[in-house]
Design a protein around this motif. Structure first.
Motif, mmCIF file in Angstrom:
data_model
loop_
_atom_site.group_PDB
_atom_site.id
_atom_site.type_symbol
_atom_site.label_atom_id
_atom_site.label_comp_id
_atom_site.label_asym_id
_atom_site.label_seq_id
_atom_site.Cartn_x
_atom_site.Cartn_y
_atom_site.Cartn_z
ATOM 1 N N GLY A 238 12.086 6.611 15.517
ATOM 2 C CA GLY A 238 12.884 7.770 15.102
ATOM 3 C C GLY A 238 14.172 7.390 14.417
ATOM 4 N N GLU A 239 14.369 6.108 14.179
ATOM 5 C CA GLU A 239 15.579 5.658 13.479
ATOM 6 C C GLU A 239 15.275 5.666 11.977
ATOM 7 O OE1 GLU A 239 17.196 2.025 15.105
ATOM 8 O OE2 GLU A 239 16.405 2.492 17.112
ATOM 9 N N LEU A 240 15.298 6.886 11.414
ATOM 10 C CA LEU A 240 14.786 7.088 10.061
ATOM 11 C C LEU A 240 15.636 6.418 8.991
ATOM 12 C CD1 LEU A 240 13.735 10.851 10.313
ATOM 13 C CD2 LEU A 240 12.471 8.788 10.934
ATOM 14 N N VAL A 241 16.947 6.437 9.164
ATOM 15 C CA VAL A 241 17.818 5.804 8.159
ATOM 16 C C VAL A 241 17.540 4.315 8.073
ATOM 17 C CG1 VAL A 241 20.213 5.294 7.543
ATOM 18 C CG2 VAL A 241 19.598 7.547 8.451
ATOM 19 N N GLU A 242 17.452 3.658 9.256
ATOM 20 C CA GLU A 242 17.169 2.213 9.279
ATOM 21 C C GLU A 242 15.790 1.941 8.718
ATOM 22 O OE1 GLU A 242 18.488 -1.730 10.089
ATOM 23 O OE2 GLU A 242 19.482 0.210 9.877
ATOM 24 N N GLY A 243 14.842 2.835 9.052
ATOM 25 C CA GLY A 243 13.491 2.686 8.530
ATOM 26 C C GLY A 243 13.470 2.787 7.016
ATOM 27 N N GLN A 244 14.237 3.772 6.486
ATOM 28 C CA GLN A 244 14.289 3.934 5.039
ATOM 29 C C GLN A 244 14.919 2.704 4.375
ATOM 30 O OE1 GLN A 244 16.177 7.547 3.742
ATOM 31 N NE2 GLN A 244 16.349 6.846 1.624
ATOM 32 N N ARG A 245 15.939 2.136 5.027
ATOM 33 C CA ARG A 245 16.600 0.954 4.459
ATOM 34 C C ARG A 245 15.627 -0.213 4.332
ATOM 35 N NH1 ARG A 245 19.403 -3.642 5.920
ATOM 36 N NH2 ARG A 245 19.058 -3.375 8.162
ATOM 37 N N TRP A 246 14.817 -0.431 5.368
ATOM 38 C CA TRP A 246 13.856 -1.531 5.317
ATOM 39 C C TRP A 246 12.714 -1.234 4.358
ATOM 40 C CZ3 TRP A 246 15.124 -6.123 6.366
ATOM 41 C CH2 TRP A 246 16.051 -6.431 7.358
ATOM 42 N N ALA A 247 12.355 0.057 4.217
ATOM 43 C CA ALA A 247 11.322 0.433 3.252
ATOM 44 C C ALA A 247 11.795 0.144 1.828
ATOM 45 C CB ALA A 247 10.963 1.900 3.408
ATOM 46 N N ASP A 248 13.051 0.464 1.555
ATOM 47 C CA ASP A 248 13.624 0.138 0.245
ATOM 48 C C ASP A 248 13.563 -1.367 -0.008
ATOM 49 O OD1 ASP A 248 14.250 2.691 -0.531
ATOM 50 O OD2 ASP A 248 16.271 2.649 0.333
ATOM 51 N N VAL B 130 11.400 -3.644 -2.993
ATOM 52 C CA VAL B 130 11.998 -4.655 -3.879
ATOM 53 C C VAL B 130 11.275 -5.992 -3.739
ATOM 54 C CG1 VAL B 130 14.087 -5.974 -4.351
ATOM 55 C CG2 VAL B 130 14.238 -3.528 -3.869
ATOM 56 N N LEU B 131 10.953 -6.365 -2.490
ATOM 57 C CA LEU B 131 10.386 -7.695 -2.240
ATOM 58 C C LEU B 131 8.918 -7.807 -2.633
ATOM 59 C CD1 LEU B 131 12.061 -8.487 1.217
ATOM 60 C CD2 LEU B 131 12.659 -9.461 -1.005
ATOM 61 N N GLY B 132 8.139 -6.722 -2.460
ATOM 62 C CA GLY B 132 6.714 -6.785 -2.793
ATOM 63 C C GLY B 132 5.939 -7.628 -1.779
ATOM 64 N N PRO B 133 4.732 -8.067 -2.132
ATOM 65 C CA PRO B 133 4.040 -7.900 -3.409
ATOM 66 C C PRO B 133 3.606 -6.459 -3.697
ATOM 67 C CG PRO B 133 2.572 -8.889 -1.797
ATOM 68 C CD PRO B 133 3.924 -8.791 -1.128
ATOM 69 N N ALA B 134 2.762 -6.275 -4.717
ATOM 70 C CA ALA B 134 2.472 -4.947 -5.250
ATOM 71 C C ALA B 134 1.939 -3.986 -4.194
ATOM 72 C CB ALA B 134 1.484 -5.065 -6.411
ATOM 73 N N GLU B 135 0.950 -4.431 -3.406
ATOM 74 C CA GLU B 135 0.374 -3.509 -2.416
ATOM 75 C C GLU B 135 1.380 -3.156 -1.331
ATOM 76 O OE1 GLU B 135 -0.871 -7.686 -1.029
ATOM 77 O OE2 GLU B 135 -0.601 -6.591 -2.913
ATOM 78 N N VAL B 136 2.245 -4.112 -0.990
ATOM 79 C CA VAL B 136 3.292 -3.847 -0.007
ATOM 80 C C VAL B 136 4.306 -2.866 -0.591
ATOM 81 C CG1 VAL B 136 5.234 -4.881 1.238
ATOM 82 C CG2 VAL B 136 3.012 -6.034 1.201
ATOM 83 N N ALA B 137 4.681 -3.102 -1.835
ATOM 84 C CA ALA B 137 5.649 -2.207 -2.495
ATOM 85 C C ALA B 137 5.110 -0.779 -2.559
ATOM 86 C CB ALA B 137 5.957 -2.731 -3.887
ATOM 87 N N GLU B 138 3.805 -0.661 -2.826
ATOM 88 C CA GLU B 138 3.195 0.676 -2.908
ATOM 89 C C GLU B 138 3.250 1.386 -1.555
ATOM 90 O OE1 GLU B 138 -1.096 2.776 -3.979
ATOM 91 O OE2 GLU B 138 -0.804 0.620 -4.333
ATOM 92 N N ARG B 139 2.852 0.687 -0.488
ATOM 93 C CA ARG B 139 2.873 1.294 0.851
ATOM 94 C C ARG B 139 4.300 1.606 1.281
ATOM 95 N NH1 ARG B 139 -0.017 -2.251 5.103
ATOM 96 N NH2 ARG B 139 0.627 -0.484 6.408
ATOM 97 N N ALA B 140 5.212 0.681 0.991
ATOM 98 C CA ALA B 140 6.607 0.884 1.372
ATOM 99 C C ALA B 140 7.200 2.069 0.614
ATOM 100 C CB ALA B 140 7.413 -0.377 1.090
ATOM 101 N N GLY B 141 6.797 2.246 -0.635
ATOM 102 C CA GLY B 141 7.296 3.379 -1.418
ATOM 103 C C GLY B 141 6.858 4.702 -0.821
ATOM 104 N N ARG B 142 5.600 4.782 -0.411
ATOM 105 C CA ARG B 142 5.105 6.022 0.197
ATOM 106 C C ARG B 142 5.844 6.303 1.501
ATOM 107 N NH1 ARG B 142 -0.095 3.962 -1.242
ATOM 108 N NH2 ARG B 142 -0.523 3.457 0.947
ATOM 109 N N LEU B 143 6.055 5.215 2.306
ATOM 110 C CA LEU B 143 6.775 5.387 3.567
ATOM 111 C C LEU B 143 8.212 5.832 3.300
ATOM 112 C CD1 LEU B 143 6.976 5.105 6.649
ATOM 113 C CD2 LEU B 143 7.490 2.665 6.316
ATOM 114 N N ARG B 144 8.847 5.248 2.315
ATOM 115 C CA ARG B 144 10.229 5.612 1.989
ATOM 116 C C ARG B 144 10.335 7.079 1.577
ATOM 117 N NH1 ARG B 144 12.283 2.968 -3.348
ATOM 118 N NH2 ARG B 144 10.612 4.383 -4.021
ATOM 119 N N ASP B 145 9.378 7.504 0.752
ATOM 120 C CA ASP B 145 9.410 8.899 0.301
ATOM 121 C C ASP B 145 9.218 9.847 1.480
ATOM 122 O OD1 ASP B 145 9.756 7.937 -2.230
ATOM 123 O OD2 ASP B 145 7.632 8.151 -2.815
ATOM 124 N N ALA B 146 8.314 9.464 2.384
ATOM 125 C CA ALA B 146 8.065 10.313 3.556
ATOM 126 C C ALA B 146 9.309 10.405 4.428
ATOM 127 C CB ALA B 146 6.890 9.751 4.358
#
Length: 603
Positions: free
Chosen positions: A566-576, A580-596
């Motif tokens: 439930g620590e959404l801000v910290e979660g969003q920070r790590w998703a961002d 940035v770090l990737g690779p591509a499939e990780v960046a894609e999943r992290a982007g969806r998580l960040r948007d959510a």
């Protein structure tokens, strides 16, 4: 006189008993016996006994009484005694009349005296008449005269005549210790490259002759015998012969004994023998003393001994002075000493000088010294030349020097050759060189060999954690060797293989070792293992370390952990961060998580 004569007779029969405490010493008795014999011979010679005159003359000659010996020897010689003629020649030679001496030796030699033939042969050789010398020395040798055989062998060896070995062996077999030593040295020289069994036989025979000469007190033979035994691992007996030779005044044996004692842990006794050898002019011993004092931090004393070694003609002294100055930061002096040794042909000094110049930015000055050292056989210099050419992008020249160093057993050079062969697609040659590198202690070589073997093996069925551990493959053994040497990627791979076998404890151990050494993959995998075992808080610690080092998957895992908490801000920070770090499939999943998470935060 009658009483003295009777008394002497009673002494000889043992019937004359002396008062207690008046028995003469052995030397006195020997002198009395010799005096009695001399008296008997003199009386016999006066009565015309030729043999008695000859023996009496020889006795006086041995004693150094030339004036007393000469008339007896001349009388016996005039009567045709060849031994007397030979001894008369010796007497005249000692008086400084060599030509007259040679005349009497010739008379005795013609009459069949082997000793006279030997003396006459020596006389002619000293005057440069080698044909005459060979004739008379051969006459002596063929009659079985040991000194004649040795002198003939020496003459023939000087001329390069193949018959020298026969006569040297003949002299050695009759007990001539110098002949035995020289025969052993000749056999040592022949035991070089060639048929192995023949070389072994020559070494074995050389050892026998060294042993014979050493047993007769030949100190250099004892030195060489000690060296043979030391090479064979028979250190106790080697030490005994070194000691025998050293006590007889051979400084090289004292030096060798010092090294033997040092290797046995007795540095104090080693220093005693090194000191003795160094004081007798042995440069190697002086260097050893210098190194001993340098290890103790006594740099001034070390420098004094290194200088003593240099004065004794040992170029290692200059090299060691260079090392000493370099360790103290005295770069200019180090360069001076390295140059001195390098100009004298010291290959390691040339390599050290080149490194010093390279560190100072003088690439142009360094290269020729690397080349000189490498051409002289320095393996390190050959490897360094490879690095120099590789840095310039001259890969072909670099590979040539790497191959040269690798052929001499340089592990890191073998690694570079192996990598080059892998790039060319020659896996067989690559494997050969990687095995050399790995066997020589290269952790990277062991790792790359393991990856090469790993790529060839068929896939194994998956294991569940906790299953029985199966037998390890060769590639895993190489991974483990590299891992035990601190190779981080190998440690991660060993952890993965252990996990695949179901060995959780082993996997965690290797992941942790890699992670603590700075491996982000090791930290990430350790986190996965801990999370699977239910230790998510500790797992998050390791994922944080991995993510901070640039591991995208670790950042994504942290984003998921914080999102679940439930620590959404910290979660969003790590998703961002994961985007940035990737690779591509990780960046894609992290982007969806960040948007959510953004939607959740803005709701």
């Amino acid at each position: 006189m009658d009483v003295m004569g009777d008394k002497a007779t009673l002494f000889e029969t043992g019937r004359f008993v002396q008062p207690a405490g008046t028995e003469p010493a052995r030397d006195e008795m020997a002198d009395m016996g010799e005096a009695a014999e001399e008296t008997r011979l003199a009386l016999a010679a006066q009565s015309g006994d030729v043999e008695a005159a000859s023996v009496l003359g020889a006795m006086l000659l041995r004693r150094g009484d030339l004036d007393g010996a000469e008339p007896h020897l001349r009388a016996a010689t005039a009567a045709g005694d060849r031994a007397a003629a030979n001894n008369l020649g010796v007497l005249l030679h000692q008086r400084g009349y060599p030509e007259e001496a040679a005349g009497w030796w010739r008379i005795a030699a013609v009459a069949g005296s082997a000793a006279a033939a030997h003396a006459l042969g020596r006389h002619h050789r000293e005057r440069g008449d080698e044909p005459a010398a060979e004739y008379w020395l051969r006459q002596s040798a063929e009659q079985g005269h040991v000194l004649g055989a040795y002198a003939l062998a020496d003459l023939l060896e000087h001329r390069g005549d193949v018959g020298a070995e026969h006569w040297m062996r003949a002299a050695a077999e009759r007990g001539h210790r110098e002949a035995a030593y020289r025969l052993a040295r000749a056999l040592d020289r022949t035991a070089g490259p060639g048929e192995e069994s023949g070389a072994d036989n020559a070494v074995a025979e050389a050892e026998q002759w060294y042993r014979q000469a050493a047993a007769r007190g030949h100190r250099r033979a004892a030195l060489h015998l000690g060296a043979i035994l030391e090479k064979r691992g028979e250190l106790k007996e080697a030490g005994r012969w070194y000691l025998t030779s050293a006590k007889d005044g051979e400084p090289r044996a004292a030096c060798a004994l010092g090294f033997l004692l040092r290797d046995a842990g007795d540095t104090e006794s080693a220093a005693v023998w090194w000191l003795r050898a160094a004081q007798e002019g042995d440069g190697n011993a002086a260097n050893a003393l210098g190194a001993l004092h340098a290890e103790r931090g006594e740099t001034q004393t070390a420098e004094r001994w290194y200088r003593a070694a240099l004065s004794a003609g040992d170029d290692n002294g200059a090299y060691n002075l260079g090392l000493l100055c370099a360790e103290q930061g005295r770069t200019a002096q180090a360069e001076q000493w390295y140059r001195r040794a390098a100009y004298a042909g010291h290959r390691e000094a040339a390599n050290a000088l080149a490194i010093l110049l390279l560190q100072g930015g003088d690439t142009t000055g360094a290269e020729p010294w690397f080349s000189k050292a490498a051409e002289a056989g320095s393996v390190d210099a050959a490897f360094n030349l490879g690095i120099l050419y590789a840095g310039r992008g001259e890969e072909e020249m670099a590979l040539r020097w790497y191959e040269r160093a690798a052929s001499a057993g340089h592990a890191e050079a073998a690694l570079q050759v192996g990598i080059a062969r892998l790039r060319e697609g020659d896996e067989q040659e690559a494997e050969r060189h990687l095995r050399c590198a790995a066997g020589g202690g290269s952790a990277e070589g062991a790792y790359r060999l393991a990856t090469l073997l790993d790529a060839r093996r068929p896939p194994e069925p998956a294991h569940e954690l906790g299953e029985t551990v199966q037998e390890k493959t060769e590639c895993e053994e190489w991974y483990e060797r590299a891992a035990s040497q601190g190779h981080r990627r190998a440690q991660v791979r060993v952890g993965m293989l252990a996990a695949a076998r179901g060995d959780v404890v082993e996997a965690a151990r290797w992941y942790r070792a890699a992670a603590e050494a700075g491996s982000r993959n090791g930290a990430f995998n350790l986190g996965l293992l801990l999370a699977r075992e239910g230790s998510e808080p500790e797992a998050a610690v390791w994922w944080t370390r991995a993510a901070d080092a640039g591991h995208g998957r670790a950042a994504l895992r942290l984003a998921l952990v914080y999102a679940r908490r439930g620590e959404l801000v910290e979660g969003q920070r790590w998703a961002d961060r994961a985007v940035v770090l990737g690779p591509a499939e990780v960046a894609e999943r992290a982007g969806r998580l960040r948007d959510a998470l953004r939607e959740e935060l803005s709701a």
